[in-house]
Enzyme design. Structure first.
Site, PDB file in Angstrom:
ATOM      1  N   ASP A   1     -14.195   6.504   2.163  1.00 18.69           N
ATOM      2  CA  ASP A   1     -12.973   6.466   2.963  1.00 18.69           C
ATOM      3  C   ASP A   1     -12.285   7.821   3.018  1.00 18.69           C
ATOM      4  O   ASP A   1     -11.717   8.186   4.046  1.00 18.69           O
ATOM      5  CB  ASP A   1     -12.010   5.420   2.386  1.00 18.69           C
ATOM      6  CG  ASP A   1     -10.799   5.207   3.281  1.00 18.69           C
ATOM      7  OD1 ASP A   1     -10.988   4.765   4.420  1.00 18.69           O
ATOM      8  OD2 ASP A   1      -9.670   5.508   2.848  1.00 18.69           O
ATOM      9  N   ASP A   2     -12.321   8.576   1.934  1.00 23.46           N
ATOM     10  CA  ASP A   2     -11.626   9.866   1.904  1.00 23.46           C
ATOM     11  C   ASP A   2     -12.292  10.876   2.839  1.00 23.46           C
ATOM     12  O   ASP A   2     -11.610  11.676   3.475  1.00 23.46           O
ATOM     13  CB  ASP A   2     -11.601  10.412   0.478  1.00 23.46           C
ATOM     14  CG  ASP A   2     -10.979   9.425  -0.484  1.00 23.46           C
ATOM     15  OD1 ASP A   2      -9.821   9.058  -0.275  1.00 23.46           O
ATOM     16  OD2 ASP A   2     -11.663   8.987  -1.427  1.00 23.46           O
TER      17      ASP A   2
ATOM     18  N   ARG B   1      -9.201  10.391  -8.550  1.00 25.91           N
ATOM     19  CA  ARG B   1      -8.309  11.167  -7.673  1.00 25.91           C
ATOM     20  C   ARG B   1      -7.499  10.189  -6.826  1.00 25.91           C
ATOM     21  O   ARG B   1      -7.730  10.032  -5.644  1.00 25.91           O
ATOM     22  CB  ARG B   1      -9.113  12.107  -6.773  1.00 25.91           C
ATOM     23  CG  ARG B   1      -8.261  13.157  -6.064  1.00 25.91           C
ATOM     24  CD  ARG B   1      -8.965  13.718  -4.861  1.00 25.91           C
ATOM     25  NE  ARG B   1      -9.298  12.711  -3.884  1.00 25.91           N
ATOM     26  CZ  ARG B   1      -8.438  12.209  -2.991  1.00 25.91           C
ATOM     27  NH1 ARG B   1      -7.181  12.600  -2.985  1.00 25.91           N
ATOM     28  NH2 ARG B   1      -8.840  11.306  -2.114  1.00 25.91           N
TER      29      ARG B   1
ATOM     30  N   GLU C   1     -13.507   4.841  -2.608  1.00 30.17           N
ATOM     31  CA  GLU C   1     -12.110   5.202  -2.386  1.00 30.17           C
ATOM     32  C   GLU C   1     -11.586   6.066  -3.538  1.00 30.17           C
ATOM     33  O   GLU C   1     -11.730   5.720  -4.711  1.00 30.17           O
ATOM     34  CB  GLU C   1     -11.267   3.922  -2.289  1.00 30.17           C
ATOM     35  CG  GLU C   1      -9.815   4.141  -1.966  1.00 30.17           C
ATOM     36  CD  GLU C   1      -9.550   4.255  -0.484  1.00 30.17           C
ATOM     37  OE1 GLU C   1      -8.547   4.881  -0.116  1.00 30.17           O
ATOM     38  OE2 GLU C   1     -10.334   3.719   0.314  1.00 30.17           O
ATOM     39  N   ASP C   2     -10.997   7.206  -3.194  1.00 33.21           N
ATOM     40  CA  ASP C   2     -10.305   8.064  -4.156  1.00 33.21           C
ATOM     41  C   ASP C   2     -11.197   8.537  -5.304  1.00 33.21           C
ATOM     42  O   ASP C   2     -10.812   8.476  -6.479  1.00 33.21           O
ATOM     43  CB  ASP C   2      -9.057   7.361  -4.698  1.00 33.21           C
ATOM     44  CG  ASP C   2      -7.948   7.291  -3.652  1.00 33.21           C
ATOM     45  OD1 ASP C   2      -8.150   7.841  -2.558  1.00 33.21           O
ATOM     46  OD2 ASP C   2      -6.900   6.694  -3.920  1.00 33.21           O
TER      47      ASP C   2
ATOM     48  N   LYS D   1      -5.615  -1.895  -0.621  1.00 29.17           N
ATOM     49  CA  LYS D   1      -6.384  -1.628   0.607  1.00 29.17           C
ATOM     50  C   LYS D   1      -6.979  -2.914   1.159  1.00 29.17           C
ATOM     51  O   LYS D   1      -6.935  -3.157   2.381  1.00 29.17           O
ATOM     52  CB  LYS D   1      -7.475  -0.602   0.301  1.00 29.17           C
ATOM     53  CG  LYS D   1      -8.347  -0.200   1.492  1.00 29.17           C
ATOM     54  CD  LYS D   1      -7.555   0.444   2.609  1.00 29.17           C
ATOM     55  CE  LYS D   1      -7.042   1.815   2.282  1.00 29.17           C
ATOM     56  NZ  LYS D   1      -8.022   2.890   2.353  1.00 29.17           N
TER      57      LYS D   1
ATOM     58  N   ASN E   1      -0.675  11.662   0.561  1.00 30.62           N
ATOM     59  CA  ASN E   1       0.038  10.499   0.040  1.00 30.62           C
ATOM     60  C   ASN E   1       0.306  10.668  -1.456  1.00 30.62           C
ATOM     61  O   ASN E   1      -0.457  11.353  -2.140  1.00 30.62           O
ATOM     62  CB  ASN E   1      -0.810   9.226   0.238  1.00 30.62           C
ATOM     63  CG  ASN E   1      -0.972   8.877   1.692  1.00 30.62           C
ATOM     64  OD1 ASN E   1      -0.031   8.983   2.462  1.00 30.62           O
ATOM     65  ND2 ASN E   1      -2.161   8.445   2.068  1.00 30.62           N
TER      66      ASN E   1
ATOM     67  N   TYR F   1       0.852  -1.189   0.000  1.00 29.87           N
ATOM     68  CA  TYR F   1       0.000   0.000   0.000  1.00 29.87           C
ATOM     69  C   TYR F   1       0.888   1.240   0.000  1.00 29.87           C
ATOM     70  O   TYR F   1       1.885   1.285  -0.682  1.00 29.87           O
ATOM     71  CB  TYR F   1      -0.994  -0.050   1.168  1.00 29.87           C
ATOM     72  CG  TYR F   1      -2.209   0.806   0.910  1.00 29.87           C
ATOM     73  CD1 TYR F   1      -3.013   0.565  -0.195  1.00 29.87           C
ATOM     74  CD2 TYR F   1      -2.531   1.867   1.731  1.00 29.87           C
ATOM     75  CE1 TYR F   1      -4.120   1.357  -0.481  1.00 29.87           C
ATOM     76  CE2 TYR F   1      -3.640   2.666   1.463  1.00 29.87           C
ATOM     77  CZ  TYR F   1      -4.419   2.409   0.355  1.00 29.87           C
ATOM     78  OH  TYR F   1      -5.507   3.201   0.075  1.00 29.87           O
TER      79      TYR F   1
END
Length: 481
Positions: A279-280, A167, A256-257, A185, A429, A114
């Protein structure tokens, strides 16, 4: 590991011969005993010697150690991808051994499967692709997703991680190559949380990409079209969610993202209908809040003082706004809390106030009024340095995706913080997008700080026999000074 769904008895295998050896769920490599080789039609397909599971484990770890020695002096990118490749090859052929390796060595392998390596993997995924993993639903599959969902071989799925690649970390639009994020993940969830690896599903929702470099790449594996927008986009996500719910109504779908506009839109659209979360917005916020509360304790103050902390948040995307919303909710529940918490939000145009003409609707609730800003000598668009010098925050929290934005001048300004132990959170990140490194924070802001990051950094030698140690907690790495 009580969360694991252990097989209570013998496993019935409906395959024979080479089909078993090519299936990572059932393949034991050279570990099949002679009786199983006879029953499963494997005699002659494997070398005659039986190598135990423990011996295979030791052999892999020896190979990994040799790789580390042989790549000394090479670039970090080369070494990181080499480590990822050797783990990925093991994942492709023997899942049982792969997860045993991860579980026993999670501290060393988490940065490989990850953050930060996963960002590099996503950037190069089309070239790294060897075997399919997870599922791909594209805009061309509209009207077919209800039948497609039954192509997944596992009858029970507990956890789905979904991305549209718009993203990825701080790297932007990576299209279908973003599948590396759900894969990594979920591997973390298996290795660190004990989720059954046969009940996870990484999913890529390919609705096109606006990344021209990918569209021009002959190896790119996704749709060669601009991203869908508006109702066309939502209709694809709607169909996918309905299909998932029809087959696995209790499965958790983790978004996610996703870019900010769709992150907030889909969260509000589905949170009351399906078992899902973003999650973001929510995951990052939960981890950040834990870090913020831990910082209060590290500063030697009671948790109730959290409501009185001055926190500067740099980055008004889905993660930054999610952290702000959660932190404000937590502060409002603190005993004796009166008035609004002292949080300051900045984006690329500086401090966000209600004076701004074009302000994102999601950020309106966190914009400072003219009187609130002027009370600390600030105004609309004040720079980060001006905000840090005037506010003297207890915490400087970065979720901007802009590497190095916490420069020497800003970090030195944190020495004047109202806290005797200020906190610097560089949470973007991967490492290249972190607002600053641990070494930079301790060098310029002083040794008596709390540093937190979204990606791992090496321990920092503070001199005089002191070290800034890293303590890993989920997606955050804390360095107490």
């Amino acid at each position: 590991r009580w969360l694991s769904a252990a097989i209570p008895g013998p496993c019935i295998v409906h395959k024979r011969g080479a089909d078993i050896l090519h299936d990572p769920w059932f393949n034991k490599d050279t570990g099949f005993p002679l009786t199983e080789r006879d029953r499963l039609g494997l005699r002659g397909l494997l070398p005659p010697r039986v190598i135990s599971f423990e011996q295979q484990y030791d052999r892999f770890m020896d190979s990994y150690s040799s790789l580390e020695k042989n790549t000394q002096g090479q670039s970090n990118h080369f070494v990181s991808l080499a480590k990822w490749r050797i783990l990925n090859r093991l994942h492709d052929r023997n899942e049982t051994l792969y997860y045993r390796v991860l579980i026993d060595n999670i501290k060393n392998f988490a940065p490989v499967i990850y953050t930060p390596t996963v960002g590099l993997v996503c950037q190069n995924y089309s070239g790294l692709y060897r075997r399919p993993r997870g599922m791909y639903f594209s805009a061309r599959d509209k009207g077919e997703m209800m039948s497609m969902i039954y192509n997944w071989p596992s009858h029970k799925v507990d956890m789905i991680v979904l991305t549209d690649g718009s993203r990825i970390l701080g790297l932007g639009d990576l299209g279908v190559q973003g599948i590396g994020i759900p894969i990594g993940k979920l591997d973390m969830y298996v290795a660190a949380a004990g989720i059954n690896p046969q009940r996870i599903l990484p999913v890529m929702l390919d609705v096109g990409t606006n990344n021209q470099k990918l569209l021009d790449d002959p190896l790119y594996l996704g749709l060669r079209q601009p991203r869908l927008e508006g109702d066309d986009y939502l209709s694809i996500v709607d169909e996918f969610m309905e299909a998932v719910h029809a087959r696995w109504p209790k499965a958790i779908v983790q978004f996610e993202d996703f870019q900010m506009k769709w992150a907030f839109e889909t969260l509000e659209r589905y949170r009351k209908r399906f078992c899902m979360f973003n999650d973001d917005i929510q995951g990052t916020a939960g981890v950040a809040l834990a870090g913020l509360l831990g910082t209060v304790r590290a500063q030697g103050r009671p948790l109730t003082d959290f409501a009185n902390q001055k926190i500067v948040v740099v980055g008004a995307g889905s993660a930054g706004l999610g952290v702000l919303k959660t932190a404000i909710q937590a502060a409002s529940k603190m005993p004796g809390q009166k008035g609004e918490p002292q949080f300051f939000l900045l984006d690329k145009d500086g401090l966000i106030t209600k004076e701004r003409k074009s302000i994102d609707s999601a950020a309106v609730a966190f914009a400072k009024s003219r009187s609130e800003a002027s009370a600390v000598g600030l105004n609309e668009g004040s720079t980060l340095l001006e905000v840090v010098k005037n506010v003297k925050p207890h915490v400087l929290l970065g979720l901007s995706g802009v590497g190095g934005i916490f420069n020497e001048e800003i970090l030195k300004a944190m020495r004047e913080s109202h806290s005797n132990k200020p906190a610097i959170f560089a949470m973007s990140n991967p490492n290249t997008n972190a607002e600053c490194s641990a070494a930079e924070a301790f060098k310029h802001a002083g040794e008596n700080i709390v540093f937190a990051s979204g990606s791992p950094f090496d321990n920092v030698d503070l001199g005089n026999g002191k070290t800034g140690h890293v303590n890993q907690a989920n997606n955050m790495y804390l360095f107490p000074g």
